[in-house]
Scaffold this motif. Sequence first.
Motif, PDB file in Angstrom:
ATOM      1  N   GLU A 222      36.813  47.499  34.233  1.00 37.67           N
ATOM      2  CA  GLU A 222      35.248  47.735  33.782  1.00 37.67           C
ATOM      3  C   GLU A 222      34.677  48.778  34.902  1.00 37.67           C
ATOM      4  OE1 GLU A 222      33.730  46.391  31.572  1.00 37.67           O
ATOM      5  OE2 GLU A 222      35.529  45.710  30.814  1.00 37.67           O
ATOM      6  N   THR A 223      35.142  48.735  36.229  1.00 43.88           N
ATOM      7  CA  THR A 223      34.418  49.757  36.979  1.00 43.88           C
ATOM      8  C   THR A 223      35.081  51.377  36.653  1.00 43.88           C
ATOM      9  OG1 THR A 223      34.576  48.393  38.952  1.00 43.88           O
ATOM     10  CG2 THR A 223      34.567  50.550  39.432  1.00 43.88           C
ATOM     11  N   VAL A 224      36.385  51.269  36.340  1.00 45.98           N
ATOM     12  CA  VAL A 224      36.930  52.471  35.863  1.00 45.98           C
ATOM     13  C   VAL A 224      36.214  52.973  34.478  1.00 45.98           C
ATOM     14  CG1 VAL A 224      39.154  53.658  34.959  1.00 45.98           C
ATOM     15  CG2 VAL A 224      39.027  52.390  37.131  1.00 45.98           C
ATOM     16  N   MET A 225      35.912  52.215  33.540  1.00 48.73           N
ATOM     17  CA  MET A 225      35.152  52.324  32.376  1.00 48.73           C
ATOM     18  C   MET A 225      33.857  52.856  32.576  1.00 48.73           C
ATOM     19  SD  MET A 225      37.117  52.377  29.712  1.00 48.73           S
ATOM     20  CE  MET A 225      35.850  52.607  28.724  1.00 48.73           C
ATOM     21  N   GLY A 226      33.121  52.328  33.649  1.00 48.42           N
ATOM     22  CA  GLY A 226      31.829  52.848  34.120  1.00 48.42           C
ATOM     23  C   GLY A 226      31.976  54.203  34.617  1.00 48.42           C
ATOM     24  N   LEU A 227      33.164  54.442  35.299  1.00 50.68           N
ATOM     25  CA  LEU A 227      33.256  55.796  35.952  1.00 50.68           C
ATOM     26  C   LEU A 227      33.343  56.954  34.735  1.00 50.68           C
ATOM     27  CD1 LEU A 227      35.281  55.076  39.148  1.00 50.68           C
ATOM     28  CD2 LEU A 227      32.880  55.648  39.310  1.00 50.68           C
ATOM     29  N   TRP A 228      34.126  56.664  33.936  1.00 46.66           N
ATOM     30  CA  TRP A 228      34.492  57.393  32.763  1.00 46.66           C
ATOM     31  C   TRP A 228      33.271  57.652  31.854  1.00 46.66           C
ATOM     32  CZ3 TRP A 228      33.936  56.718  27.449  1.00 46.66           C
ATOM     33  CH2 TRP A 228      34.764  57.748  26.836  1.00 46.66           C
ATOM     34  N   LEU A 229      32.513  56.662  31.683  1.00 41.09           N
ATOM     35  CA  LEU A 229      31.349  56.961  30.635  1.00 41.09           C
ATOM     36  C   LEU A 229      30.208  57.598  31.335  1.00 41.09           C
ATOM     37  CD1 LEU A 229      29.741  56.719  28.122  1.00 41.09           C
ATOM     38  CD2 LEU A 229      28.983  54.385  28.902  1.00 41.09           C
ATOM     39  N   GLU A 230      30.074  57.392  32.637  1.00 37.36           N
ATOM     40  CA  GLU A 230      28.919  58.052  33.490  1.00 37.36           C
ATOM     41  C   GLU A 230      29.336  59.570  33.815  1.00 37.36           C
ATOM     42  OE1 GLU A 230      27.802  58.393  38.316  1.00 37.36           O
ATOM     43  OE2 GLU A 230      28.344  56.133  37.553  1.00 37.36           O
ATOM     44  N   GLY A 231      30.671  59.489  34.245  1.00 41.79           N
ATOM     45  CA  GLY A 231      31.099  61.010  34.514  1.00 41.79           C
ATOM     46  C   GLY A 231      30.900  61.915  33.421  1.00 41.79           C
TER      47      GLY A 231
ATOM     48  N   ASP B 290      31.002  56.230  21.352  1.00 43.16           N
ATOM     49  CA  ASP B 290      31.758  55.985  20.159  1.00 43.16           C
ATOM     50  C   ASP B 290      33.604  55.950  20.605  1.00 43.16           C
ATOM     51  OD1 ASP B 290      29.795  55.908  18.408  1.00 43.16           O
ATOM     52  OD2 ASP B 290      30.166  57.602  17.495  1.00 43.16           O
ATOM     53  N   ASN B 291      33.656  56.669  21.581  1.00 43.42           N
ATOM     54  CA  ASN B 291      35.174  56.641  22.129  1.00 43.42           C
ATOM     55  C   ASN B 291      35.228  55.721  23.189  1.00 43.42           C
ATOM     56  OD1 ASN B 291      36.743  58.748  20.663  1.00 43.42           O
ATOM     57  ND2 ASN B 291      34.948  59.904  21.121  1.00 43.42           N
ATOM     58  N   GLN B 292      34.608  54.834  23.639  1.00 43.96           N
ATOM     59  CA  GLN B 292      34.789  53.935  24.586  1.00 43.96           C
ATOM     60  C   GLN B 292      35.590  52.972  24.430  1.00 43.96           C
ATOM     61  OE1 GLN B 292      30.539  52.549  25.312  1.00 43.96           O
ATOM     62  NE2 GLN B 292      31.361  52.221  27.741  1.00 43.96           N
ATOM     63  N   GLU B 293      35.750  52.370  23.391  1.00 41.40           N
ATOM     64  CA  GLU B 293      36.829  51.308  23.006  1.00 41.40           C
ATOM     65  C   GLU B 293      38.086  51.775  22.861  1.00 41.40           C
ATOM     66  OE1 GLU B 293      36.073  47.902  23.226  1.00 41.40           O
ATOM     67  OE2 GLU B 293      34.172  48.743  23.718  1.00 41.40           O
ATOM     68  N   LEU B 294      38.148  53.089  22.223  1.00 36.21           N
ATOM     69  CA  LEU B 294      39.559  53.536  22.361  1.00 36.21           C
ATOM     70  C   LEU B 294      40.105  53.867  23.699  1.00 36.21           C
ATOM     71  CD1 LEU B 294      42.154  54.982  20.694  1.00 36.21           C
ATOM     72  CD2 LEU B 294      40.477  57.000  20.814  1.00 36.21           C
ATOM     73  N   VAL B 295      39.198  54.431  24.630  1.00 36.26           N
ATOM     74  CA  VAL B 295      39.714  54.660  26.084  1.00 36.26           C
ATOM     75  C   VAL B 295      39.852  53.250  26.638  1.00 36.26           C
ATOM     76  CG1 VAL B 295      38.853  55.664  28.253  1.00 36.26           C
ATOM     77  CG2 VAL B 295      38.457  56.634  26.097  1.00 36.26           C
ATOM     78  N   ARG B 296      39.098  52.335  26.378  1.00 37.53           N
ATOM     79  CA  ARG B 296      39.373  51.009  27.343  1.00 37.53           C
ATOM     80  C   ARG B 296      40.787  50.595  26.661  1.00 37.53           C
ATOM     81  NH1 ARG B 296      35.839  47.576  29.041  1.00 37.53           N
ATOM     82  NH2 ARG B 296      34.116  48.567  28.011  1.00 37.53           N
TER      83      ARG B 296
ATOM     84  N   LEU C 119      43.366  52.260  25.768  1.00 43.72           N
ATOM     85  CA  LEU C 119      44.608  53.166  26.401  1.00 43.72           C
ATOM     86  C   LEU C 119      44.538  53.272  27.685  1.00 43.72           C
ATOM     87  CD1 LEU C 119      43.812  56.405  24.055  1.00 43.72           C
ATOM     88  CD2 LEU C 119      45.658  54.626  23.838  1.00 43.72           C
ATOM     89  N   LEU C 120      43.622  52.889  28.338  1.00 51.79           N
ATOM     90  CA  LEU C 120      43.766  52.969  30.106  1.00 51.79           C
ATOM     91  C   LEU C 120      44.449  52.172  30.787  1.00 51.79           C
ATOM     92  CD1 LEU C 120      39.981  53.213  31.236  1.00 51.79           C
ATOM     93  CD2 LEU C 120      41.691  54.922  31.546  1.00 51.79           C
ATOM     94  N   PRO C 121      44.894  50.770  30.253  1.00 49.65           N
ATOM     95  CA  PRO C 121      45.862  49.982  31.050  1.00 49.65           C
ATOM     96  C   PRO C 121      47.434  50.563  30.687  1.00 49.65           C
ATOM     97  CG  PRO C 121      44.289  48.741  29.832  1.00 49.65           C
ATOM     98  CD  PRO C 121      43.933  50.195  29.279  1.00 49.65           C
ATOM     99  N   GLY C 122      47.501  51.204  29.800  1.00 51.48           N
ATOM    100  CA  GLY C 122      48.773  51.806  29.381  1.00 51.48           C
ATOM    101  C   GLY C 122      49.113  53.012  30.097  1.00 51.48           C
ATOM    102  N   ALA C 123      48.166  53.832  30.825  1.00 54.11           N
ATOM    103  CA  ALA C 123      48.221  54.968  31.265  1.00 54.11           C
ATOM    104  C   ALA C 123      48.763  54.857  32.710  1.00 54.11           C
ATOM    105  CB  ALA C 123      46.857  55.857  31.011  1.00 54.11           C
ATOM    106  N   ASP C 124      49.075  55.919  33.431  1.00 54.61           N
ATOM    107  CA  ASP C 124      49.368  56.002  34.631  1.00 54.61           C
ATOM    108  C   ASP C 124      48.181  56.608  35.492  1.00 54.61           C
ATOM    109  OD1 ASP C 124      51.241  56.217  36.980  1.00 54.61           O
ATOM    110  OD2 ASP C 124      51.927  58.080  36.466  1.00 54.61           O
ATOM    111  N   LEU C 125      47.619  55.464  35.942  1.00 57.49           N
ATOM    112  CA  LEU C 125      46.429  55.533  36.598  1.00 57.49           C
ATOM    113  C   LEU C 125      46.289  55.090  37.860  1.00 57.49           C
ATOM    114  CD1 LEU C 125      43.918  53.830  34.169  1.00 57.49           C
ATOM    115  CD2 LEU C 125      44.082  56.289  34.600  1.00 57.49           C
ATOM    116  N   TYR C 126      45.379  56.071  39.022  1.00 54.70           N
ATOM    117  CA  TYR C 126      45.387  55.744  40.143  1.00 54.70           C
ATOM    118  C   TYR C 126      43.923  55.799  40.660  1.00 54.70           C
ATOM    119  CZ  TYR C 126      50.374  56.427  39.923  1.00 54.70           C
ATOM    120  OH  TYR C 126      51.911  56.639  40.051  1.00 54.70           O
TER     121      TYR C 126
END
Length: 145
Positions: free
Chosen positions: A11-20, A35-41, A43-50
């Motif tokens: 949720e925090t990362v999604m907030g940073l993504w949208l705000e940014g 419109d792209n929020q749910e798609l990103v939500r 995809l994010l857990p499967g990405a290589d995120l730090y």
Amino acid sequence: MIRKFEERDLETVMGLWLEGNLQAHSFITERYWKDNQELVRDLLPGADLYVYEEEEAGRPDGFIGLSGDYIEGLFVRGEKRSAGIGAALLDFAKKGRGALTLRVYQKNERAVRFYLRNGFRIRQEGLDEGTGEKEYEMEWKGEGR
């Protein structure tokens, strides 16, 4: 400190993504990002995120998403920008890699300057078909490359 993304960060990362995206890309409609929020939500857990997190804050203040040697995105909390978080995330991504690439909208001049300051160069110009906006493909090459 930089650590691997955990499900509790979503949720925090999604907030940073949208705000940014809304702040940095005022030339693209707000509707496009929403419109792209749910798609990103999804995809994010499967990405290589730090994520970058100060221990006393207890929440991520920035994150970087990687797909191999490609930077999918780099986001820092608005009030924490220009405090070295973005550079720290980039330095983390550079470790152990000989090269990195990314795409950035040409109109996002602040981001273009940031990447240039951090050793990236513009490799070519292109067009983002989803938005119709011109973008740069940028690359960083490690020493000796």
